[in-house]
Design a protein around this motif. Structure first.
Motif, PDB file in Angstrom:
ATOM      1  N   LEU A  77       0.818  -1.214   0.000  1.00 57.58           N
ATOM      2  CA  LEU A  77       0.000   0.000   0.000  1.00 57.58           C
ATOM      3  C   LEU A  77       0.853   1.267   0.000  1.00 57.58           C
ATOM      4  N   VAL A  78       1.975   1.234   0.713  1.00 57.77           N
ATOM      5  CA  VAL A  78       2.806   2.433   0.854  1.00 57.77           C
ATOM      6  C   VAL A  78       3.263   2.999  -0.496  1.00 57.77           C
ATOM      7  N   PRO A  79       3.798   2.177  -1.431  1.00 60.84           N
ATOM      8  CA  PRO A  79       4.188   2.757  -2.729  1.00 60.84           C
ATOM      9  C   PRO A  79       3.034   3.424  -3.464  1.00 60.84           C
ATOM     10  N   ALA A  80       1.852   2.834  -3.390  1.00 62.70           N
ATOM     11  CA  ALA A  80       0.696   3.430  -4.055  1.00 62.70           C
ATOM     12  C   ALA A  80       0.336   4.775  -3.442  1.00 62.70           C
ATOM     13  N   LEU A  81       0.363   4.847  -2.115  1.00 62.06           N
ATOM     14  CA  LEU A  81       0.072   6.114  -1.445  1.00 62.06           C
ATOM     15  C   LEU A  81       1.139   7.157  -1.760  1.00 62.06           C
ATOM     16  N   ALA A  82       2.384   6.719  -1.901  1.00 56.48           N
ATOM     17  CA  ALA A  82       3.460   7.646  -2.246  1.00 56.48           C
ATOM     18  C   ALA A  82       3.228   8.268  -3.616  1.00 56.48           C
ATOM     19  N   VAL A  83       2.783   7.462  -4.576  1.00 59.24           N
ATOM     20  CA  VAL A  83       2.490   7.977  -5.915  1.00 59.24           C
ATOM     21  C   VAL A  83       1.379   9.022  -5.846  1.00 59.24           C
ATOM     22  N   LEU A  84       0.345   8.752  -5.048  1.00 55.59           N
ATOM     23  CA  LEU A  84      -0.739   9.718  -4.905  1.00 55.59           C
ATOM     24  C   LEU A  84      -0.255  10.994  -4.223  1.00 55.59           C
ATOM     25  N   ALA A  85       0.593  10.839  -3.198  1.00 54.27           N
ATOM     26  CA  ALA A  85       1.090  12.001  -2.462  1.00 54.27           C
ATOM     27  C   ALA A  85       1.969  12.887  -3.343  1.00 54.27           C
ATOM     28  N   LEU A  86       2.697  12.275  -4.284  1.00 47.87           N
ATOM     29  CA  LEU A  86       3.583  13.030  -5.169  1.00 47.87           C
ATOM     30  C   LEU A  86       2.827  13.734  -6.297  1.00 47.87           C
ATOM     31  N   GLY A  87       1.539  13.450  -6.418  1.00 46.81           N
ATOM     32  CA  GLY A  87       0.725  14.139  -7.408  1.00 46.81           C
ATOM     33  C   GLY A  87       0.858  13.613  -8.824  1.00 46.81           C
ATOM     34  N   ALA A  88       1.246  12.356  -8.984  1.00 46.75           N
ATOM     35  CA  ALA A  88       1.362  11.775 -10.326  1.00 46.75           C
ATOM     36  C   ALA A  88      -0.003  11.725 -10.998  1.00 46.75           C
ATOM     37  N   GLU A  89      -0.024  11.872 -12.320  1.00 42.06           N
ATOM     38  CA  GLU A  89      -1.283  11.814 -13.064  1.00 42.06           C
ATOM     39  C   GLU A  89      -1.838  10.397 -12.975  1.00 42.06           C
ATOM     40  N   PRO A  90      -3.038  10.220 -12.430  1.00 45.24           N
ATOM     41  CA  PRO A  90      -3.554   8.866 -12.171  1.00 45.24           C
ATOM     42  C   PRO A  90      -3.612   7.971 -13.397  1.00 45.24           C
ATOM     43  N   GLY A  91      -4.090   8.504 -14.535  1.00 42.68           N
ATOM     44  CA  GLY A  91      -4.216   7.675 -15.732  1.00 42.68           C
ATOM     45  C   GLY A  91      -2.872   7.147 -16.202  1.00 42.68           C
ATOM     46  N   GLU A  92      -1.858   8.013 -16.224  1.00 47.06           N
ATOM     47  CA  GLU A  92      -0.527   7.574 -16.650  1.00 47.06           C
ATOM     48  C   GLU A  92       0.042   6.547 -15.683  1.00 47.06           C
ATOM     49  N   ALA A  93      -0.151   6.779 -14.371  1.00 50.02           N
ATOM     50  CA  ALA A  93       0.338   5.831 -13.377  1.00 50.02           C
ATOM     51  C   ALA A  93      -0.321   4.468 -13.553  1.00 50.02           C
ATOM     52  N   LEU A  94      -1.610   4.454 -13.869  1.00 51.25           N
ATOM     53  CA  LEU A  94      -2.321   3.196 -14.065  1.00 51.25           C
ATOM     54  C   LEU A  94      -1.789   2.446 -15.280  1.00 51.25           C
ATOM     55  N   VAL A  95      -1.631   3.142 -16.404  1.00 57.14           N
ATOM     56  CA  VAL A  95      -1.158   2.473 -17.618  1.00 57.14           C
ATOM     57  C   VAL A  95       0.262   1.939 -17.432  1.00 57.14           C
ATOM     58  N   LEU A  96       1.150   2.759 -16.843  1.00 61.90           N
ATOM     59  CA  LEU A  96       2.530   2.317 -16.643  1.00 61.90           C
ATOM     60  C   LEU A  96       2.602   1.134 -15.676  1.00 61.90           C
TER      61      LEU A  96
END
Length: 418
Positions: free
Chosen positions: A339-358
């Motif tokens: 869970l922690v890496p996923a929350l880190a991505v959200l906290a850093l403000g990454a674009e959700p769609g791009e994060a999902l595809v990658l």
């Protein structure tokens, strides 16, 4: 979390007799529908909608081919455990040396983190679309919801867990089918999309993402444990259980294939390149084109897929750790690991769609590491006994593993060359 220990044969399930009456076989079904949730998670939503919005029906053949591949490999994963009593990670630990075993475990954990990234981000986006909740708190809520679903499995047993997950899967199915039919679609376009072809490197990237989102490595590792945790040690009923597993996998993976195709159709028929290809754009495009109800059902389906898939991913993570390393962690600790890496991505403000595809591309690179050992084990009579794969099954499995490996090699070459 540790994978629950086998409860033994449930009354009225596999017995000494090998006759497989239809009602008895139906009662044995269920584990594949849990695995199928991994094939309709938020990563699938992102990749399939993006593929439809950018390329129309071009990559329909990838969705159909990946779904057929998924049906085969999930069946083989369950078959391996029915024949040997061991899950795929346990068999790898038993057959391979320490270095190989730990390397496979390390990449499997990366796969688990990429899986959780997609599912937590997807759940957070759904909560934002439905209730305006910011992404980071939404990710925390999604993680908590998955933890509660797994508590049901650990305390109430396999059947209530299967019922909860199947209910969430039904929400996903209804939501995307409604949106696909409401938006209208071109039957001719779907038919033309069955012709294998690409339209440049980006379409190949999306194809790898579709394969990674559809043939999920963690689901391959998990399926044997689902069967064993439901049915025990299979003594005296392997043939009957194998027949039920074929029906179970066929029904569950066909359901997942329909959902994935509906996702692509929504992108192709409702969005298009001008409307955008993100999940938020899909939601807004549905609201603008069809009204609030299809948009709400889209968001509810996304939320259900996030809650269900991240619960199944946590279960798979426990099976991976226990199988490869022989260790277990408490449920809360196992939940936090991915869970922690996923929350880190959200906290850093990454674009959700791009994060999902990658994240789905990362998953696609993990597929060969699960598939090739599975193909090797299920093709050996010394391992499988009388349940060894026939020649046709082995050839199909080798083709599936080869296609996956070649897709990833082509993507790597395009990335380096570009």
């Amino acid at each position: 979390m540790s994978s629950p220990s086998p409860p033994g044969l449930a009354p009225g399930l596999p017995g000494a007799a090998e006759g497989a009456r239809p009602l008895t076989v139906i009662r044995l079904m269920g584990p594949a529908f849990v695995a199928a949730v991994a094939y309709v998670d938020p990563g699938n939503v992102a990749t399939n909608i993006t593929a439809g919005a950018r390329y129309g029906y071009l990559l329909v053949w990838v969705v159909v081919g990946a779904s057929a591949m998924a049906m085969l490999v999930q069946y083989l994963s369950a078959k391996l455990t029915i024949a040997t009593g061991r899950t795929l990670p346990e068999m790898c630990a038993h057959r391979f040396g320490r270095g190989t075993r730990l390397a496979l475990w390390a990449q499997a954990e990366i796969v688990a983190m990429a899986t959780d990234l997609a599912e937590v981000v997807g759940g957070a986006v759904a909560l934002h679309l439905l209730f305006g909740i910011p992404l980071l708190p939404g990710g925390l809520i999604t993680g908590l919801a998955s933890w509660l679903v797994i508590v049901v499995q650990s305390r109430r047993g396999q059947r209530p867990f299967e019922a909860v997950v199947a209910g969430l899967l039904a929400v996903v199915l209804i939501g995307f089918l409604y949106d696909a039919f409401s938006g209208g679609f071109s039957a001719g376009g779907v038919a033309s999309g069955m012709v294998p072809r690409f339209a440049g490197g980006d379409s190949l990237l999306l194809a790898c993402g579709i394969v990674g989102a559809t043939v999920m490595p963690h689901a391959i590792y998990l399926h044997g444990a689902l069967v064993r945790d439901r049915h025990g040690d299979f003594r005296g009923g392997k043939r009957r259980l194998l027949a039920a597993t074929r029906l179970d996998v066929s029904a569950a993976m066909s359901t997942a294939a329909v959902v994935n195709l509906a996702m692509l159709v929504v992108g192709a028929a409702t969005l298009g390149v001008r409307a955008g290809d993100s999940i938020e754009a899909a939601h807004g495009g549905l609201a603008a084109a069809l009204g609030p109800l299809p948009a709400m059902l889209f968001a509810l389906a996304l939320l259900a897929s996030g809650f269900a898939a991240t619960s199944v991913g946590t279960y798979a993570g426990a099976v991976i750790l226990e199988g490869f390393v022989g260790r277990t962690f408490p449920l809360a600790v196992r939940r936090l690991l991915t869970l922690v890496p996923a929350l880190a991505v959200l906290a850093l403000g990454a674009e959700p769609g791009e994060a999902l595809v990658l994240s789905q591309v990362v998953l696609s690179f993990g597929i060969p590491f699960a598939l090739w050992p599975l193909v090797a084990f299920t093709g050996r009579r010394k391992v499988m006994g009388e349940l060894v794969n026939g020649r046709v099954t082995t050839v199909c499995a080798v083709v599936a593993a080869s296609v996956s490996t070649l897709l990833n090699a082509a993507l790597l070459w395009l990335t380096v060359a570009g």
